[in-house]
Design an enzyme around this catalytic site. Structure first.
Site, mmCIF file in Angstrom:
data_model
loop_
_atom_site.group_PDB
_atom_site.id
_atom_site.type_symbol
_atom_site.label_atom_id
_atom_site.label_comp_id
_atom_site.label_asym_id
_atom_site.label_seq_id
_atom_site.Cartn_x
_atom_site.Cartn_y
_atom_site.Cartn_z
ATOM 1 C CG ASP A 133 7.248 -2.892 1.969
ATOM 2 O OD1 ASP A 133 7.533 -3.829 1.481
ATOM 3 O OD2 ASP A 133 6.271 -2.080 1.853
ATOM 4 C CE LYS A 136 2.648 3.103 11.697
ATOM 5 N NZ LYS A 136 3.647 2.637 10.628
ATOM 6 C CG ASP A 179 3.782 6.944 9.591
ATOM 7 O OD1 ASP A 179 4.629 7.614 9.632
ATOM 8 O OD2 ASP A 179 3.464 6.153 9.039
ATOM 9 C CE LYS A 202 -0.734 6.376 8.862
ATOM 10 N NZ LYS A 202 0.571 5.787 8.364
ATOM 11 C CE1 TYR A 233 -0.918 0.045 7.635
ATOM 12 C CE2 TYR A 233 0.179 -1.454 6.347
ATOM 13 C CZ TYR A 233 0.031 -0.229 6.807
ATOM 14 O OH TYR A 233 0.981 0.510 6.520
ATOM 15 C CD GLU A 235 6.520 4.915 10.376
ATOM 16 O OE1 GLU A 235 6.149 4.543 9.245
ATOM 17 O OE2 GLU A 235 5.918 4.600 11.257
ATOM 18 C CD GLU A 243 3.239 -0.664 8.978
ATOM 19 O OE1 GLU A 243 2.738 0.454 8.980
ATOM 20 O OE2 GLU A 243 3.782 -0.849 7.829
ATOM 21 C CD GLU A 262 6.418 4.199 5.116
ATOM 22 O OE1 GLU A 262 5.309 4.395 4.327
ATOM 23 O OE2 GLU A 262 6.211 3.871 6.424
ATOM 24 C CG ASN A 276 -0.143 0.119 2.435
ATOM 25 O OD1 ASN A 276 0.279 0.984 2.838
ATOM 26 N ND2 ASN A 276 -0.143 -1.160 3.022
ATOM 27 C CG HIS A 280 5.529 0.498 4.634
ATOM 28 N ND1 HIS A 280 5.227 -0.070 3.494
ATOM 29 C CD2 HIS A 280 4.584 1.130 5.023
ATOM 30 C CE1 HIS A 280 4.501 0.272 3.162
ATOM 31 N NE2 HIS A 280 3.683 1.186 3.902
#
Length: 389
Positions: free
Chosen positions: A292, A182, A213, A184, A343, A239, A341, A265, A55, A322
């Site tokens: 990544d 984490k 981040d 944003k 998600y 980050e 990481e 990343e 992503n 990442h």
């Protein structure tokens, strides 16, 4: 019959959503899905390796179909095999893809190559009849530890999301077994982000850690202002404060932020990673590197990045890639990285783990599935299988 790649197929799929970070929204985001079809048969079916791009970067169907896939298919089949002749050699396939490419130019090209490279490694491990993480460990002469540290990435901005919704999201990650989460920052004012951070810290309490981040949003002045604010809290890391290629900005932050920082990343080659280590002021005793492989020419190139880190005195344990995908999860287990990481709620079906995988104290244990293990994730494999038919 010698092993051959008989086809390389790509389809571009939407993964759009209303979420945003400090820099972009994901409403028009796409991903390339690749199938590398071989002539090897298992249980009456051809062995197919799968890959997709991480992503944050768009699908690369044009580059894959018009440039890189044809180079593989036009290569002399024997030139792509390992010493035994019984399997593909990912480095030779990589070299075939990169034939007639000039140095530099990293970015979309690195994403296209990394996507195919993932599928090649999946096929190689399946032909060997082993999970990729065990194959990688064996090549290093060690026994793989299938347990990997993972953290839950989320905390995006989206319309109507208030502090209560943000806190509920973070609480849900703890309930699913994560101890590091984490969120944003940088998409609102510094005062608003301080409020959001304090709300989350209160919600997760002392038994979990929070990383933040900024997605490369800040100039130097703003990055420093945030560093001064963030050092009031015991965070897991700060980050990607500024542009990923602004090594001077990253280096300057060390004077203002004594805690851990993370970046990498959006660096797509071992040369760019080397410049970060040389000039970015990253500290090997506390900072984290997030390269990544799916965005940076794949595992073949990632191993060159790891060799560079070793030469510069960095432990591979400081790498937490990442992307939240199973490729990096296998790399983390097979090469002994610091984690991966995750998600839990976004970028599905590409993120996450095989069905039934449980997170305990931010640790997952990889199942014994051949290849990368995509077939164990039913929603993802349903999409992949369509491409192989």
């Amino acid at each position: 019959m010698p092993v051959r790649i008989v086809d390389v197929r790509e389809v571009t799929k939407p993964i759009g959503s209303a979420i945003r970070n400090a820099y972009i929204d994901f409403s028009k985001m796409t991903s390339s899905l690749v199938a590398v079809v071989t002539n090897v048969q298992r249980d009456g079916r051809p062995v197919v390796g799968y890959g997709f791009n991480s992503n944050g970067r768009y699908g690369q169907g044009g580059l894959i179909r018009e440039r890189f896939a044809d180079r593989i298919l036009q290569a002399e089949p024997g030139s792509l095999l390992d010493e035994t002749g019984d399997n593909l050699d990912p480095d030779k396939v990589w070299a075939a893809m990169m034939r007639n490419e000039k140095p530099g130019g990293h970015g979309d090209r690195s994403v296209a190559v990394g996507t195919i490279d993932m599928a090649v490694w999946d096929a190689v491990a399946k032909i060997a009849g082993k999970p990729l993480f065990r194959l990688l460990a064996e090549r290093r002469g060690v026994v793989a530890d299938p347990r990997v540290f993972v953290y839950a990435a989320g905390g995006y901005y989206y319309p109507g999301k208030d502090d209560a919704a943000l806190c509920a999201e973070m609480r849900s990650y703890l309930e699913r077994g994560y101890s590091v989460v984490k969120m944003k920052i940088g998409g609102e004012s510094i005062a608003d982000d301080r409020r959001r951070i304090e709300a989350v810290l209160k919600e997760i309490g002392p038994h979990a850690r929070l990383a933040v981040d900024a997605n490369g949003r800040f100039d130097l002045e703003t990055a420093i202002a945030y560093a001064k604010m963030l050092r009031d809290y015991d965070l897991f890391w700060y980050e990607e404060a500024g542009d990923p290629l602004d090594y001077q900005l990253q280096a300057a932050l060390a004077d203002f932020y004594p805690g851990s920082m993370a970046t990498g990343e959006n660096l797509f080659s071992h040369q760019d990673a080397r410049n970060l280590i040389r000039y970015g002021g990253m500290r090997p005793d506390r900072d984290w590197l997030q390269f990544d492989c799916a965005l940076s020419y794949g595992l073949c190139e990632y191993q060159r990045t790891l060799a560079m880190l070793k030469n510069h005195g960095w432990s591979w344990k400081r790498c937490i890639p990442h992307g939240g995908h199973q490729m990096s999860l296998n790399i983390a287990a097979g090469l002994g990285l610091g984690g991966n990481e995750s998600y839990p709620d976004v970028f599905q079906p590409y993120g996450g783990f095989p069905d039934g995988t449980v997170v305990r104290d931010s640790i997952v244990t990889l199942p014994e599935l051949p290849g990368i293990g995509f077939e164990g994730k039913s929603d993802l494999y349903a999409v992949m299988r369509e491409l192989a038919c």
